[in-house]
Design a protein around this motif. Structure first.
Motif, PDB file in Angstrom:
ATOM      1  N   MET A   1       6.905 -25.967 -27.411  1.00  0.00           N
ATOM      2  CA  MET A   1       8.177 -25.596 -27.992  1.00  0.00           C
ATOM      3  C   MET A   1       8.447 -24.129 -27.675  1.00  0.00           C
ATOM      4  O   MET A   1       7.599 -23.277 -27.861  1.00  0.00           O
ATOM      5  N   ALA A   2       9.646 -23.859 -27.222  1.00  0.00           N
ATOM      6  CA  ALA A   2      10.043 -22.491 -26.906  1.00  0.00           C
ATOM      7  C   ALA A   2      11.115 -22.035 -27.884  1.00  0.00           C
ATOM      8  O   ALA A   2      11.982 -22.800 -28.272  1.00  0.00           O
ATOM      9  N   LYS A   3      11.019 -20.804 -28.248  1.00  0.00           N
ATOM     10  CA  LYS A   3      12.009 -20.210 -29.147  1.00  0.00           C
ATOM     11  C   LYS A   3      12.510 -18.921 -28.520  1.00  0.00           C
ATOM     12  O   LYS A   3      11.720 -18.125 -28.030  1.00  0.00           O
ATOM     13  N   THR A   4      13.835 -18.757 -28.545  1.00  0.00           N
ATOM     14  CA  THR A   4      14.446 -17.546 -28.021  1.00  0.00           C
ATOM     15  C   THR A   4      15.299 -16.922 -29.111  1.00  0.00           C
ATOM     16  O   THR A   4      16.053 -17.613 -29.787  1.00  0.00           O
ATOM     17  N   VAL A   5      15.187 -15.638 -29.283  1.00  0.00           N
ATOM     18  CA  VAL A   5      16.041 -14.900 -30.210  1.00  0.00           C
ATOM     19  C   VAL A   5      16.824 -13.882 -29.389  1.00  0.00           C
ATOM     20  O   VAL A   5      16.228 -13.088 -28.668  1.00  0.00           O
ATOM     21  N   THR A   6      18.143 -13.948 -29.505  1.00  0.00           N
ATOM     22  CA  THR A   6      19.008 -13.059 -28.747  1.00  0.00           C
ATOM     23  C   THR A   6      19.731 -12.127 -29.713  1.00  0.00           C
ATOM     24  O   THR A   6      20.357 -12.600 -30.665  1.00  0.00           O
ATOM     25  N   LEU A   7      19.640 -10.852 -29.456  1.00  0.00           N
ATOM     26  CA  LEU A   7      20.360  -9.884 -30.279  1.00  0.00           C
ATOM     27  C   LEU A   7      21.808  -9.823 -29.830  1.00  0.00           C
ATOM     28  O   LEU A   7      22.102  -9.885 -28.630  1.00  0.00           O
ATOM     29  N   HIS A   8      22.704  -9.705 -30.788  1.00  0.00           N
ATOM     30  CA  HIS A   8      24.123  -9.680 -30.464  1.00  0.00           C
ATOM     31  C   HIS A   8      24.850  -8.883 -31.538  1.00  0.00           C
ATOM     32  O   HIS A   8      24.496  -8.936 -32.709  1.00  0.00           O
ATOM     33  N   THR A   9      25.888  -8.185 -31.173  1.00  0.00           N
ATOM     34  CA  THR A   9      26.687  -7.426 -32.119  1.00  0.00           C
ATOM     35  C   THR A   9      27.872  -8.263 -32.574  1.00  0.00           C
ATOM     36  O   THR A   9      28.696  -8.678 -31.757  1.00  0.00           O
ATOM     37  N   LEU A  10      27.952  -8.491 -33.859  1.00  0.00           N
ATOM     38  CA  LEU A  10      29.025  -9.255 -34.472  1.00  0.00           C
ATOM     39  C   LEU A  10      30.061  -8.283 -35.034  1.00  0.00           C
ATOM     40  O   LEU A  10      29.694  -7.261 -35.615  1.00  0.00           O
TER      41      LEU A  10
END
Length: 170
Positions: A1-10
């Protein structure tokens, strides 16, 4: 299982008005055709067999703003059980014809389509705030110029809707 967390400005947009909560809700209901159409039924998108049919069905269910009513969550009602007396309702509004202009470029945008509006009564009933995530800040997450243009178009349409329901007439 792979998990990706992407930072983003809301980006969060807040419109503040001296209009009462009830007045803002009434105007919103009118602009999205809530009372006349009872919202865009799921059957609209299930039963259609062509783009033309979809467009005709959707156009029957949207209000004067070009948005239709999908759902609402009345947080104020249950929060009263915890002695929170502020009215707070989240509306889910949208238009599948607007949505397709973005989703054809990146289906990840579906996570934030249709957009939501939080209508929040100010403390001491001193007016109302309408708060939403700026669509382009949560939908146009890649460098696709067509996606960005479509999402910015939704920004403008949503802003026009909120301006119309919060404007104090002089």
């Amino acid at each position: 299982m792979a998990k990706t967390v992407t930072l983003h400005t809301l980006q969060i947009v807040t419109f503040s008005t001296t209009l009462s909560f009830a007045e803002v809700i009434s105007r919103l209901d009118n602009q999205i055709g809530k009372e006349t159409t009872r919202g865009i039924p799921v059957s609209v998108t299930r039963a259609v067999t062509s783009k033309e049919d979809l467009e005709a069905q959707v156009n029957n269910f949207v209000g004067p703003s070009g948005f239709g009513y999908f759902n609402e969550f009345n947080h104020g009602r249950w929060l009263q059980l915890y002695s929170v007396s502020t009215q707070a309702v989240v509306y889910v509004v949208g238009n599948p014809l607007i949505a397709q202009s973005m989703l054809q470029h990146d289906l990840h945008g579906a996570l934030n389509i249709p957009p939501r509006l939080l209508v929040l009564e100010k403390q001491d009933s001193a007016g109302t705030e309408v708060i939403y995530h700026l669509p382009s800040s949560v939908i146009a997450l890649n460098d696709d110029p067509k996606l960005k243009a479509a999402a910015e178009g939704l920004d403008s349409k949503l802003q026009a809707l909120v301006e119309s329901i919060t404007a104090v007439e002089s």
